[in-house]
Design a protein around this motif. Structure first.
Motif, short mmCIF file in Angstrom:
data_model
loop_
_atom_site.label_atom_id
_atom_site.label_comp_id
_atom_site.label_asym_id
_atom_site.label_seq_id
_atom_site.Cartn_x
_atom_site.Cartn_y
_atom_site.Cartn_z
N VAL A 151 8.67 -11.55 1.47
CA VAL A 151 7.51 -12.03 2.24
C VAL A 151 6.68 -13.03 1.42
CG1 VAL A 151 7.25 -9.92 3.62
CG2 VAL A 151 6.05 -10.09 1.43
N TYR A 152 5.85 -13.80 2.12
CA TYR A 152 4.93 -14.70 1.44
C TYR A 152 3.94 -13.89 0.61
CZ TYR A 152 6.07 -18.28 5.06
OH TYR A 152 6.67 -19.18 5.90
N GLY A 153 3.63 -14.39 -0.57
CA GLY A 153 2.64 -13.73 -1.43
C GLY A 153 1.29 -14.41 -1.33
N LYS A 154 0.25 -13.62 -1.55
CA LYS A 154 -1.11 -14.19 -1.57
C LYS A 154 -1.37 -14.84 -2.94
CE LYS A 154 -5.39 -13.18 0.56
NZ LYS A 154 -5.88 -12.31 1.60
N GLU A 155 -0.76 -14.24 -3.97
CA GLU A 155 -0.97 -14.73 -5.32
C GLU A 155 -0.10 -15.97 -5.57
OE1 GLU A 155 -0.05 -11.74 -4.34
OE2 GLU A 155 -1.23 -10.17 -5.31
N GLY A 156 -0.57 -16.84 -6.45
CA GLY A 156 0.20 -18.04 -6.79
C GLY A 156 -0.09 -19.16 -5.80
N TYR A 157 -0.16 -20.37 -6.26
CA TYR A 157 -0.51 -21.59 -5.49
C TYR A 157 -1.63 -21.29 -4.48
CZ TYR A 157 4.72 -21.89 -5.76
OH TYR A 157 6.04 -21.81 -6.09
N THR A 158 -2.68 -20.61 -4.88
CA THR A 158 -3.67 -20.13 -3.91
C THR A 158 -4.35 -21.27 -3.15
OG1 THR A 158 -5.05 -19.85 -5.82
CG2 THR A 158 -4.22 -17.85 -4.84
N LEU A 159 -4.64 -22.37 -3.85
CA LEU A 159 -5.32 -23.49 -3.20
C LEU A 159 -4.42 -24.12 -2.13
CD1 LEU A 159 -8.16 -24.33 -3.99
CD2 LEU A 159 -7.18 -26.36 -5.08
N HIS A 182 9.91 -31.11 -12.81
CA HIS A 182 9.01 -29.99 -12.55
C HIS A 182 9.41 -28.75 -13.35
CE1 HIS A 182 6.99 -32.12 -9.31
NE2 HIS A 182 8.17 -32.60 -9.02
N LYS A 183 8.39 -28.07 -13.87
CA LYS A 183 8.64 -26.86 -14.65
C LYS A 183 8.57 -25.61 -13.77
CE LYS A 183 7.46 -28.06 -19.35
NZ LYS A 183 6.25 -28.69 -19.83
N HIS A 184 7.72 -25.70 -12.75
CA HIS A 184 7.54 -24.55 -11.87
C HIS A 184 8.86 -24.21 -11.18
CE1 HIS A 184 6.15 -21.98 -8.72
NE2 HIS A 184 4.98 -21.90 -9.35
N PRO A 185 9.27 -22.90 -11.19
CA PRO A 185 10.61 -22.55 -10.72
C PRO A 185 10.92 -23.01 -9.29
CG PRO A 185 9.27 -20.57 -11.07
CD PRO A 185 8.53 -21.73 -11.67
N TYR A 186 9.92 -22.89 -8.38
CA TYR A 186 10.20 -23.26 -6.99
C TYR A 186 10.30 -24.78 -6.84
CZ TYR A 186 10.22 -22.95 -1.90
OH TYR A 186 10.58 -23.04 -0.57
N LEU A 187 9.38 -25.51 -7.50
CA LEU A 187 9.42 -26.97 -7.42
C LEU A 187 10.69 -27.51 -8.07
CD1 LEU A 187 5.70 -27.95 -8.10
CD2 LEU A 187 6.85 -27.60 -5.92
N ASN A 225 1.38 -14.24 7.56
CA ASN A 225 0.51 -13.49 6.64
C ASN A 225 0.95 -13.70 5.20
OD1 ASN A 225 -1.19 -11.94 8.52
ND2 ASN A 225 0.79 -11.20 9.24
N TYR A 226 -0.04 -13.85 4.34
CA TYR A 226 0.23 -13.94 2.90
C TYR A 226 -0.31 -12.66 2.29
CZ TYR A 226 1.34 -18.84 3.49
OH TYR A 226 1.93 -20.01 3.88
N TRP A 227 0.58 -11.85 1.71
CA TRP A 227 0.18 -10.53 1.25
C TRP A 227 0.07 -10.42 -0.25
CZ3 TRP A 227 4.15 -8.96 5.36
CH2 TRP A 227 3.50 -8.68 6.57
N THR A 228 -0.89 -9.60 -0.69
CA THR A 228 -1.02 -9.29 -2.12
C THR A 228 0.11 -8.34 -2.51
OG1 THR A 228 -2.35 -7.34 -1.69
CG2 THR A 228 -3.56 -9.40 -2.02
N CYS A 249 8.51 -13.41 -6.80
CA CYS A 249 9.60 -14.39 -6.66
C CYS A 249 9.05 -15.81 -6.78
CB CYS A 249 10.21 -14.13 -5.29
SG CYS A 249 11.57 -15.17 -4.88
N ASN A 250 9.66 -16.61 -7.62
CA ASN A 250 9.24 -18.02 -7.79
C ASN A 250 7.73 -18.18 -7.98
OD1 ASN A 250 11.78 -19.20 -7.63
ND2 ASN A 250 11.75 -19.19 -5.40
N LYS A 251 7.10 -17.18 -8.54
CA LYS A 251 5.65 -17.19 -8.81
C LYS A 251 4.81 -17.46 -7.56
CE LYS A 251 6.01 -18.63 -13.62
NZ LYS A 251 5.71 -19.65 -14.59
N GLY A 252 5.29 -17.02 -6.40
CA GLY A 252 4.48 -17.28 -5.19
C GLY A 252 4.79 -16.37 -4.02
N SER A 253 5.81 -15.53 -4.12
CA SER A 253 6.16 -14.66 -2.98
C SER A 253 6.65 -13.31 -3.53
CB SER A 253 7.24 -15.32 -2.13
OG SER A 253 8.37 -15.64 -2.92
N TRP A 254 6.83 -12.37 -2.62
CA TRP A 254 7.22 -11.02 -3.06
C TRP A 254 8.55 -10.59 -2.48
CZ3 TRP A 254 4.57 -9.43 -7.01
CH2 TRP A 254 3.22 -9.76 -7.13
N THR A 255 9.40 -10.05 -3.34
CA THR A 255 10.59 -9.35 -2.87
C THR A 255 10.35 -7.88 -3.18
OG1 THR A 255 11.95 -11.23 -3.49
CG2 THR A 255 13.11 -9.13 -3.10
N VAL A 256 10.42 -7.05 -2.16
CA VAL A 256 10.19 -5.62 -2.36
C VAL A 256 11.42 -4.89 -1.83
CG1 VAL A 256 8.84 -5.42 -0.21
CG2 VAL A 256 8.57 -3.70 -1.95
#
Ligand code: SAM
Length: 260
Positions: free
Chosen positions: A145-153, A193-198, A223-226, A247-254
């Motif tokens: 799922v989409y994460g709330k944390e990471g790339y917040t802006l 780019h250094k960021h894993p997703y970019l 929805n972007y979840w914590t 995941c990729n500093k912006g989403s969650w795998t649970v």
């Protein structure tokens, strides 16, 4: 015909997958990122369910890793037709039209995954409960799922823009997003780019970049979840060993193991 839970989303994703429907090599890296730490060998000989399969771009890889059988489903009929075509080389693959809320399987699959679907649903916990029910005791249920944390802006900005763009006629939105996709594509190609997703996206073609941006701007519900909210999806279900990966500093795998 299955009655869509949310007819707006249903039609909008159907348009997307009808148009951006090819399965390309970069999707394998994307898939392995989403299911990390699962590896190709973890799918070998397994019965797998892909819930909300879209074009079958994730379903495809477990089949190529010699899963015993893969069942995929999506609520949208156009999307189901695309996935059936994309997976037609595999006699052990089947694609059916169903809503996640109507899954009838009980204790059937070694691995059940749902990638990029649950955060678009109005009743996400009910959907995850259905996924767990379909999983065999000792098997794995995995959700990305989409994460709330990471790339917040950036997420704040996209969320604001989506409020408007989710109301656009889908064909108009497709055209309007194209110049932005092109600028983003240039940005990805112009720098290292250094960021894993970019870094991953810098290897992508223009149409792939466009399909990602378009996908972000078309749904009404996203929805972007914590971390805590994501873990809560499995709360109260008959699972043990619930694990989570940023995941990729912006989403969650649970993922979790179904209890006996
Ligand atoms: C963002 S797409 C993700 C598709 C695919 N999992 C992927 O990663 O390429 C969300 C998908 O969920 C499907 N979907 C939406 N609501 C659904 C429901 N209630 N049951 C099953 N699929 C649903 C949509 O039709 C769409 O194909």
């Amino acid at each position: 015909m299955i009655k869509p839970v949310n007819s707006v989303e249903y039609n909008r994703f159907g348009y997307e997958w009808g148009k951006y429907n090819r399965i390309i090599p970069i999707y394998e890296k994307q898939f392995l990122g989403w299911v990390h730490p699962f590896k190709p060998s973890d799918f070998k000989g397994k019965r797998v369910l892909d819930a909300g399969c879209g074009t079958g771009r994730n379903t495809y890889w477990p089949l190529s890793y010699e899963a015993k059988e893969v069942v995929a489903f999506d609520v949208d009929p156009r999307t189901v037709a695309v996935a059936q075509k994309n997976l037609s080389d595999y006699s052990n693959a089947s694609v059916v039209q169903s809503s996640i809320y109507d899954i009838k399987y009980v204790n059937e699959f070694d691995v059940v995954f749902s990638i990029g679907v649950i955060h678009h649903l109005e009743r996400p916990k009910e959907a995850v409960a259905k996924l767990v029910r379909a999983t065999k005791p000792g098997g794995t249920t995995l959700v990305w799922v989409y994460g709330k944390e990471g790339y917040t802006l950036l997420k704040f900005f996209i969320n604001g823009v989506r409020r408007l763009t989710s109301k656009f006629l889908i064909r108009i939105l497709d055209i309007c997003v194209k110049p932005w996709s092109f600028l983003f594509y240039l940005y990805l190609k112009a720098w290292k780019h250094k960021h894993p997703y970019l870094k991953l996206l810098s290897q992508a073609s223009y149409w792939h970049i466009h399909s990602i941006l378009f996908d972000q701007l078309l749904p009404e519900t996203a929805n972007y979840w914590t971390r805590a909210e994501t873990l809560d999806l499995f709360d109260g279900l008959s699972v043990s060993d619930v694990r989570i990966n940023f995941c990729n500093k912006g989403s969650w795998t649970v993922w979790a193991t179904k209890e006996d």
